[in-house]
Design an enzyme around this catalytic site. Structure first.
Site, PDB file in Angstrom:
ATOM      1  N   ASP A  71       0.948  -1.414   0.209  1.00 34.90           N
ATOM      2  CA  ASP A  71       0.131   0.238  -0.321  1.00 34.90           C
ATOM      3  C   ASP A  71       1.046   1.466  -0.014  1.00 34.90           C
ATOM      4  O   ASP A  71       2.002   1.280   0.346  1.00 34.90           O
ATOM      5  CB  ASP A  71      -0.635   0.532   1.207  1.00 34.90           C
ATOM      6  CG  ASP A  71      -2.157  -0.959   0.830  1.00 34.90           C
ATOM      7  OD1 ASP A  71      -2.372  -1.471   0.295  1.00 34.90           O
ATOM      8  OD2 ASP A  71      -3.107  -0.775   1.964  1.00 34.90           O
TER       9      ASP A  71
ATOM     10  N   HIS B   2       3.361  -2.128   3.836  1.00 36.12           N
ATOM     11  CA  HIS B   2       3.142  -1.037   3.258  1.00 36.12           C
ATOM     12  C   HIS B   2       4.501  -0.434   2.327  1.00 36.12           C
ATOM     13  O   HIS B   2       6.140  -0.895   3.209  1.00 36.12           O
ATOM     14  CB  HIS B   2       3.027   0.261   4.093  1.00 36.12           C
ATOM     15  CG  HIS B   2       1.786   0.248   4.373  1.00 36.12           C
ATOM     16  ND1 HIS B   2       1.157  -0.689   5.454  1.00 36.12           N
ATOM     17  CD2 HIS B   2       0.656   1.490   3.871  1.00 36.12           C
ATOM     18  CE1 HIS B   2       0.121  -0.106   5.281  1.00 36.12           C
ATOM     19  NE2 HIS B   2      -0.511   0.838   4.873  1.00 36.12           N
TER      20      HIS B   2
END
Length: 240
Positions: free
Chosen positions: A53, A196
Site C-alpha cells: 500500500d 506498505h
C-alpha cells in the site's frame, strides 16, 4: 457501575488482543459485520494474495520489486493517484514486472468527510492515473475505512473492495520479528497479506519480506496478485 467498568475493560482487552494477534478464528465475525469487504478468498489451491500500500515510492518500491523477482512472487500494489502521477516510471516498472495495480484513492487521507460526488471523482482520477484496465478492478480505501455508501459507489464502478487478514500494522513501526511472526502464522491458502512500501520508513517490512516469502515457499504456498487469487477462487467455485 463497577460491573460496567469491568465489562468495558474486558472488551478493551479483547479488542486489543484481536488487533495485535489477528487470529484467523475471528475472521468470520469480521466478514459478517463488514460484508462489503473481501478479507480472504476461499480456495484449496496453495495461493496467497500479497499486497503493498501507499506507493509508488521512487526508492522503496523498486527494492520490493527486486525481492519479489528474486523469489518469483507476484503482488498487487495499491497506489495513491497523486503519487502515481509524480512517479509514472515506477508505475510502469510495477506493470512491466507482471504485477497488478489497485486503486488506493487519489490522496492518502480518510474518505469519510468526502461527498459521494467527491469520492467518485477521486476514484476515477486514480483509475486514470494508474491506467487500470484489468478484469478485476480492486479498491482499498486509505486506512482501510470507508462508509458503506462509498463502498457501494466503488462497486458500482466495477471495483472489488479488498482488505486482508495478515496485516502487521507496519505504519506503526512494530519490530521486525512481529512483522515476520504475524504474517507467517497466518499463512494459509486464500489469505491476503497487507504490507506498505509507500510509508515514510518501510524498511522493516522490506527486510522482513524475504523471510515471509521463503516461509511461504517452504509451506508449499505461492504468492500471487489478489486478482489472480480471486480468479482461482472463482474457478474453484465454478468447478464445485
Amino acid at each position: 457501575m463497577i460491573a460496567v467498568v469491568v465489562v468495558a475493560c474486558v472488551l478493551f482487552v479483547a479488542g486489543l488482543w484481536v488487533f495485535s494477534i489477528e487470529p484467523l478464528s475471528a475472521l468470520g465475525v469480521l466478514e459478517r459485520l463488514t460484508p462489503n469487504f473481501i478479507y480472504r478468498v476461499r480456495t484449496e489451491r496453495p495461493l496467497v494474495g500479497l499486497s503493498f500500500d501507499d506507493g509508488p515510492h521512487p526508492e522503496f518500491t523498486p527494492q520490493v520489486l527486486e525481492i519479489l523477482e528474486r523469489h518469483d512472487a507476484k503482488a498487487t500494489f495499491f497506489l495513491i493517484g497523486e503519487r502515481a502521477l509524480r512517479h509514472q516510471e515506477v508505475v510502469a516498472e510495477i506493470k512491466d514486472a507482471g504485477h497488478e495495480v489497485g486503486n488506493h484513492y487519489f490522496r492518502n487521507g480518510p474518505t469519510l468527510f468526502h461527498s459521494n460526488a467527491e469520492f467518485t471523482r477521486n476514484l476515477e482520477k486514480t483509475e486514470r492515473a494508474l491506467g487500470i484496465a484489468a478484469r478485476w478492478k480492486l479498491f482499498r480505501p486509505p486506512g482501510g475505512v470507508a462508509w458503506p455508501t462509498q463502498l457501494r459507489l466503488a462497486r458500482a464502478q466495477g471495483y472489488e473492495c479488498v482488505l486482508g487478514c495478515a496485516y502487521p500494522h507496519d505504519p506503526m513501526r512494530p519490530p521486525m520479528w512481529y512483522i515476520k511472526w504475524l504474517i507467517v502464522k497466518n499463512l494459509r491458502p486464500g489469505i491476503i497479506v497487507i504490507l506498505h512500501d509507500g510509508i515514510s520508513d518501510p524498511r522493516r517490512s522490506i527486510q522482513a519480506l524475504p523471510h515471509i516469502l521463503s516461509a511461504g515457499r517452504k509451506m508449499g504456498l505461492r504468492f500471487v496478485s489478489i486478482g489472480e487469487l480471486l480468479r482461482n477462487g472463482q474457478e474453484s467455485t465454478d468447478i464445485n
